[in-house]
Design a protein around this motif. Structure first.
Motif, PDB file in Angstrom:
ATOM      1  N   MET A 145     -64.376  -0.408  34.453  1.00 45.31           N
ATOM      2  CA  MET A 145     -64.158  -0.002  33.086  1.00 45.31           C
ATOM      3  C   MET A 145     -62.685   0.623  32.835  1.00 45.31           C
ATOM      4  SD  MET A 145     -66.536  -1.172  31.163  1.00 45.31           S
ATOM      5  CE  MET A 145     -68.082  -2.073  31.691  1.00 45.31           C
ATOM      6  N   VAL A 146     -62.302   1.567  33.731  1.00 46.10           N
ATOM      7  CA  VAL A 146     -61.069   2.368  33.336  1.00 46.10           C
ATOM      8  C   VAL A 146     -59.802   1.123  33.502  1.00 46.10           C
ATOM      9  CG1 VAL A 146     -59.175   3.706  34.444  1.00 46.10           C
ATOM     10  CG2 VAL A 146     -61.632   4.487  34.261  1.00 46.10           C
ATOM     11  N   ALA A 147     -59.864   0.286  34.463  1.00 43.39           N
ATOM     12  CA  ALA A 147     -58.699  -0.625  34.560  1.00 43.39           C
ATOM     13  C   ALA A 147     -58.937  -1.818  33.210  1.00 43.39           C
ATOM     14  CB  ALA A 147     -58.882  -1.657  35.689  1.00 43.39           C
ATOM     15  N   GLY A 148     -59.979  -1.910  33.059  1.00 44.41           N
ATOM     16  CA  GLY A 148     -60.094  -2.924  31.813  1.00 44.41           C
ATOM     17  C   GLY A 148     -59.756  -2.058  30.416  1.00 44.41           C
ATOM     18  N   GLY A 149     -60.217  -0.639  30.295  1.00 43.40           N
ATOM     19  CA  GLY A 149     -59.810  -0.064  29.277  1.00 43.40           C
ATOM     20  C   GLY A 149     -58.608   0.203  28.878  1.00 43.40           C
ATOM     21  N   VAL A 150     -57.691   0.677  30.107  1.00 40.92           N
ATOM     22  CA  VAL A 150     -56.470   0.813  29.885  1.00 40.92           C
ATOM     23  C   VAL A 150     -55.503  -0.482  29.569  1.00 40.92           C
ATOM     24  CG1 VAL A 150     -54.361   1.632  31.125  1.00 40.92           C
ATOM     25  CG2 VAL A 150     -56.450   3.000  31.451  1.00 40.92           C
ATOM     26  N   GLN A 151     -55.961  -1.500  30.092  1.00 41.77           N
ATOM     27  CA  GLN A 151     -55.346  -2.629  29.752  1.00 41.77           C
ATOM     28  C   GLN A 151     -55.559  -3.061  28.254  1.00 41.77           C
ATOM     29  OE1 GLN A 151     -55.732  -5.820  32.688  1.00 41.77           O
ATOM     30  NE2 GLN A 151     -55.827  -4.348  34.305  1.00 41.77           N
ATOM     31  N   GLY A 182     -61.014 -16.133  19.463  1.00 42.10           N
ATOM     32  CA  GLY A 182     -61.110 -15.941  18.086  1.00 42.10           C
ATOM     33  C   GLY A 182     -61.357 -14.615  17.857  1.00 42.10           C
ATOM     34  N   TYR A 183     -61.156 -13.499  18.408  1.00 43.75           N
ATOM     35  CA  TYR A 183     -61.306 -12.180  18.013  1.00 43.75           C
ATOM     36  C   TYR A 183     -59.983 -11.617  17.493  1.00 43.75           C
ATOM     37  CZ  TYR A 183     -65.791 -12.370  19.996  1.00 43.75           C
ATOM     38  OH  TYR A 183     -67.293 -12.838  20.474  1.00 43.75           O
ATOM     39  N   PRO A 184     -60.039 -10.647  16.646  1.00 45.41           N
ATOM     40  CA  PRO A 184     -58.823  -9.757  16.092  1.00 45.41           C
ATOM     41  C   PRO A 184     -58.231  -8.900  17.267  1.00 45.41           C
ATOM     42  CG  PRO A 184     -60.634  -8.928  15.245  1.00 45.41           C
ATOM     43  CD  PRO A 184     -61.239 -10.161  16.047  1.00 45.41           C
ATOM     44  N   LEU A 185     -57.033  -8.884  17.378  1.00 38.56           N
ATOM     45  CA  LEU A 185     -56.296  -7.995  18.632  1.00 38.56           C
ATOM     46  C   LEU A 185     -56.695  -6.393  18.313  1.00 38.56           C
ATOM     47  CD1 LEU A 185     -52.867  -9.555  18.858  1.00 38.56           C
ATOM     48  CD2 LEU A 185     -54.779  -9.922  20.338  1.00 38.56           C
ATOM     49  N   TYR A 186     -56.852  -6.020  17.258  1.00 38.92           N
ATOM     50  CA  TYR A 186     -57.430  -4.589  17.102  1.00 38.92           C
ATOM     51  C   TYR A 186     -58.531  -4.206  17.853  1.00 38.92           C
ATOM     52  CZ  TYR A 186     -60.504  -5.762  13.245  1.00 38.92           C
ATOM     53  OH  TYR A 186     -61.471  -6.270  12.615  1.00 38.92           O
ATOM     54  N   LEU A 187     -59.397  -5.349  18.127  1.00 41.13           N
ATOM     55  CA  LEU A 187     -60.549  -5.168  18.730  1.00 41.13           C
ATOM     56  C   LEU A 187     -60.292  -4.556  20.219  1.00 41.13           C
ATOM     57  CD1 LEU A 187     -63.787  -5.212  18.806  1.00 41.13           C
ATOM     58  CD2 LEU A 187     -63.575  -7.644  19.651  1.00 41.13           C
ATOM     59  N   LEU A 188     -59.185  -5.046  20.684  1.00 45.66           N
ATOM     60  CA  LEU A 188     -59.003  -4.530  22.109  1.00 45.66           C
ATOM     61  C   LEU A 188     -58.542  -3.093  22.254  1.00 45.66           C
ATOM     62  CD1 LEU A 188     -56.394  -7.225  23.305  1.00 45.66           C
ATOM     63  CD2 LEU A 188     -58.769  -6.797  24.321  1.00 45.66           C
ATOM     64  N   LEU A 199     -56.384  -1.156  25.748  1.00 48.96           N
ATOM     65  CA  LEU A 199     -55.914  -0.065  24.788  1.00 48.96           C
ATOM     66  C   LEU A 199     -54.560  -0.331  24.626  1.00 48.96           C
ATOM     67  CD1 LEU A 199     -56.762   2.479  23.583  1.00 48.96           C
ATOM     68  CD2 LEU A 199     -56.216   3.745  25.221  1.00 48.96           C
ATOM     69  N   LEU A 200     -53.736  -0.772  25.987  1.00 48.82           N
ATOM     70  CA  LEU A 200     -52.075  -0.927  25.798  1.00 48.82           C
ATOM     71  C   LEU A 200     -52.130  -2.572  25.515  1.00 48.82           C
ATOM     72  CD1 LEU A 200     -51.251   1.356  29.077  1.00 48.82           C
ATOM     73  CD2 LEU A 200     -51.085   1.788  26.736  1.00 48.82           C
ATOM     74  N   GLN A 201     -52.928  -3.292  25.434  1.00 49.24           N
ATOM     75  CA  GLN A 201     -52.901  -4.621  25.143  1.00 49.24           C
ATOM     76  C   GLN A 201     -51.861  -5.310  26.259  1.00 49.24           C
ATOM     77  OE1 GLN A 201     -52.460  -5.451  21.090  1.00 49.24           O
ATOM     78  NE2 GLN A 201     -54.162  -4.355  20.413  1.00 49.24           N
ATOM     79  N   ILE A 202     -52.116  -5.194  27.315  1.00 52.28           N
ATOM     80  CA  ILE A 202     -51.524  -5.866  28.434  1.00 52.28           C
ATOM     81  C   ILE A 202     -52.480  -6.566  29.449  1.00 52.28           C
ATOM     82  CG2 ILE A 202     -49.476  -4.224  28.628  1.00 52.28           C
ATOM     83  CD1 ILE A 202     -51.026  -2.648  31.020  1.00 52.28           C
ATOM     84  N   GLY A 203     -52.073  -7.374  30.383  1.00 53.19           N
ATOM     85  CA  GLY A 203     -52.707  -7.918  31.624  1.00 53.19           C
ATOM     86  C   GLY A 203     -53.523  -9.240  30.990  1.00 53.19           C
ATOM     87  N   GLY A 204     -53.127  -9.900  30.061  1.00 53.49           N
ATOM     88  CA  GLY A 204     -53.510 -11.180  29.609  1.00 53.49           C
ATOM     89  C   GLY A 204     -54.857 -11.099  28.678  1.00 53.49           C
ATOM     90  N   TYR A 205     -55.243  -9.553  28.210  1.00 52.32           N
ATOM     91  CA  TYR A 205     -56.383  -9.667  27.459  1.00 52.32           C
ATOM     92  C   TYR A 205     -55.786 -10.263  25.934  1.00 52.32           C
ATOM     93  CZ  TYR A 205     -59.233  -6.800  30.267  1.00 52.32           C
ATOM     94  OH  TYR A 205     -60.245  -6.419  31.275  1.00 52.32           O
ATOM     95  N   VAL A 206     -54.733 -10.054  25.643  1.00 52.38           N
ATOM     96  CA  VAL A 206     -54.104 -10.688  24.235  1.00 52.38           C
ATOM     97  C   VAL A 206     -54.626 -12.108  24.049  1.00 52.38           C
ATOM     98  CG1 VAL A 206     -52.378 -11.053  22.554  1.00 52.38           C
ATOM     99  CG2 VAL A 206     -52.685  -8.827  23.941  1.00 52.38           C
TER     100      VAL A 206
END
Length: 128
Positions: free
Chosen positions: A20-26, A42-48, A28-35
């Motif tokens: 959860m920390v690894a995913g949460g940080v990525q 189809g979800y908005p980026l602010y959801l990250l 929050l910073l919108q890195i690591g392929g999450y974008v």
């Protein structure tokens, strides 16, 4: 038996917290392929940012002693986030392998919650 449950709890909880920390940080910073993943689903980026922030707070709630009601909310949030992520991948038509990390974190959430020690549980009013 009690010792076994404690070991299972801490193994599941440590791995859950790390995930959860690894995913949460990525997120929050919108890195690591999450974008790319969130956009593809189809979800908005602010959801990250929202998910990342709450995951980090959830880890704190699960790890700190006391506050059993807050822990229940954190576990519920982890459950909803991970089951929703897995369902999004499966329903969204991505490969099943894309849903595996969410499913692993979902299993860790359920395991940690189930094996949590008594002092981390809500005591029913009639048992006080």
């Amino acid at each position: 038996m009690r010792n076994r449950n404690k070991i299972i709890y801490w193994i599941a909880t440590v791995w859950l917290a790390l995930g959860m920390v690894a995913g949460g940080v990525q997120q929050l910073l919108q890195i690591g392929g999450y974008v790319e993943i969130v956009s593809q689903l189809g979800y908005p980026l602010y959801l990250l940012s929202i998910l990342g922030f709450w995951k980090l707070l959830g880890v704190i709630a699960v790890l700190v002693p006391k506050f059993p009601l807050l822990k229940e909310w954190a576990y519920a949030g982890f459950f909803f986030a991970m089951s929703g992520a897995a369902a999004s991948h499966i329903i969204g038509g991505t490969s099943l392998s894309e849903a595996v990390p969410s499913l692993v974190l979902l299993i860790l959430t359920l395991t940690s919650w189930y094996f949590r020690p008594a002092n981390r549980k809500i005591i029913p009013v009639n048992q006080k």
